[in-house]
Motif scaffolding. Structure first.
Motif, mmCIF file in Angstrom:
data_model
loop_
_atom_site.group_PDB
_atom_site.id
_atom_site.type_symbol
_atom_site.label_atom_id
_atom_site.label_comp_id
_atom_site.label_asym_id
_atom_site.label_seq_id
_atom_site.Cartn_x
_atom_site.Cartn_y
_atom_site.Cartn_z
ATOM 1 N N CYS A 14 0.943 -1.214 -0.112
ATOM 2 C CA CYS A 14 0.010 0.033 -0.077
ATOM 3 C C CYS A 14 0.868 1.027 -0.250
ATOM 4 C CB CYS A 14 -0.945 -0.030 1.047
ATOM 5 S SG CYS A 14 -2.157 -1.293 1.002
ATOM 6 N N GLY A 38 -5.882 3.970 -4.172
ATOM 7 C CA GLY A 38 -6.321 3.358 -3.234
ATOM 8 C C GLY A 38 -5.719 1.922 -3.169
ATOM 9 N N CYS A 39 -5.890 1.110 -2.134
ATOM 10 C CA CYS A 39 -5.260 -0.250 -1.779
ATOM 11 C C CYS A 39 -6.134 -0.917 -1.189
ATOM 12 C CB CYS A 39 -3.998 0.012 -0.897
ATOM 13 S SG CYS A 39 -3.126 -1.547 -0.472
ATOM 14 N N SER A 40 -6.303 -2.382 -1.728
ATOM 15 C CA SER A 40 -7.318 -3.510 -1.204
ATOM 16 C C SER A 40 -6.470 -4.098 -0.109
ATOM 17 C CB SER A 40 -7.839 -4.506 -2.164
ATOM 18 O OG SER A 40 -8.635 -3.506 -3.105
ATOM 19 N N PRO A 69 -9.738 -8.099 1.551
ATOM 20 C CA PRO A 69 -10.957 -8.185 0.912
ATOM 21 C C PRO A 69 -12.267 -7.859 1.211
ATOM 22 C CG PRO A 69 -9.898 -10.159 1.043
ATOM 23 C CD PRO A 69 -9.024 -9.276 1.663
ATOM 24 N N PRO A 102 -11.723 -0.344 0.425
ATOM 25 C CA PRO A 102 -10.354 -0.155 0.127
ATOM 26 C C PRO A 102 -9.530 0.894 1.199
ATOM 27 C CG PRO A 102 -11.511 0.086 -1.658
ATOM 28 C CD PRO A 102 -12.292 -0.080 -0.616
ATOM 29 N N TRP A 103 -8.263 0.904 1.270
ATOM 30 C CA TRP A 103 -7.803 2.064 2.153
ATOM 31 C C TRP A 103 -7.565 3.064 0.872
ATOM 32 C CZ3 TRP A 103 -3.206 -0.098 5.604
ATOM 33 C CH2 TRP A 103 -3.654 -0.973 6.374
ATOM 34 N N LEU A 104 -7.364 4.347 1.452
ATOM 35 C CA LEU A 104 -7.470 5.500 0.255
ATOM 36 C C LEU A 104 -6.558 6.442 0.546
ATOM 37 C CD1 LEU A 104 -11.288 6.012 -0.399
ATOM 38 C CD2 LEU A 104 -10.027 4.651 -1.781
#
Length: 197
Positions: free
Chosen positions: A57, A130-132, A135, A139-141
């Protein structure tokens, strides 16, 4: 006079609020006989550190020299609407708290996306990346400020990170009618940054 730190003032304001008084941290400090100085505000902001992001991330890193000026814990919902073939994201709706036990509400988060402090300052931001990380969670943003104004902490925000999310993803099952809305519970942490000089 005694000097008290920001966390103690917020806790005092919350306790007085529970007792039926609607006070800002500044008013609570004044009533308790404490001194509030600009130095204390700066120290409180300097003591806040950004989250440790996993290597996958790293795209959510803020520009160098940016400083965390505020950190909150969100408790709320992500709202989705069924369009006949899938769930469309509508908006978030959450309260923002001073600690991880959701004590001391300091603001709200709603469509825009917008974050609004209890003092009336607002920041509207747009997604940069963003980052998953999980699941089973939204998502993180990394977001960048579009507009920021009003009296309070959000007026000075340039970047926002949403991390440590739990829940909030769209339902797996289809909706029954077009226009049906669902509210999916979620929690997250938001870090607010001011860009460096």
């Amino acid at each position: 006079m005694n000097i008290i730190n920001l966390k103690q003032i917020i806790r005092l304001a919350v306790l007085l609020g529970v007792a039926g008084f609607a006070l800002t941290p500044f008013q609570a400090a004044r009533i308790a006989g404490f001194t509030w100085t600009p130095f204390q505000s700066v120290r409180a902001a300097e003591d806040i550190r950004g989250p440790e992001l996993p290597s996958y991330c790293s795209n959510l890193e803020v520009p160098s020299r940016s400083k965390v000026i505020f950190h909150v814990y969100a408790l709320g919902v992500q709202i989705y609407r069924w369009n006949g073939s899938g769930w469309e994201f509508v908006a978030p709706l959450a309260n923002l708290y001073a600690d991880s036990n959701y004590h001391g509400q300091v603001g709200t988060h709603y469509a825009g996306p917008t974050w609004e402090s209890n003092s009336g300052s607002k920041v509207i931001a747009s997604r940069l990346d963003g980052c998953s990380a999980d699941p089973t969670a939204v998502p993180w943003l990394l977001l960048e400020t579009v507009t920021a104004d009003g009296p309070g902490i959000f007026k000075k925000v340039d970047y926002i990170q949403r991390v440590n999310t739990v829940g909030g993803i769209s339902p797996a099952n289809p909706g029954s009618t077009v226009g049906e809305e669902v509210r999916v519970p979620y929690t997250a942490e938001y870090y607010f940054y001011r860009a460096g000089d």
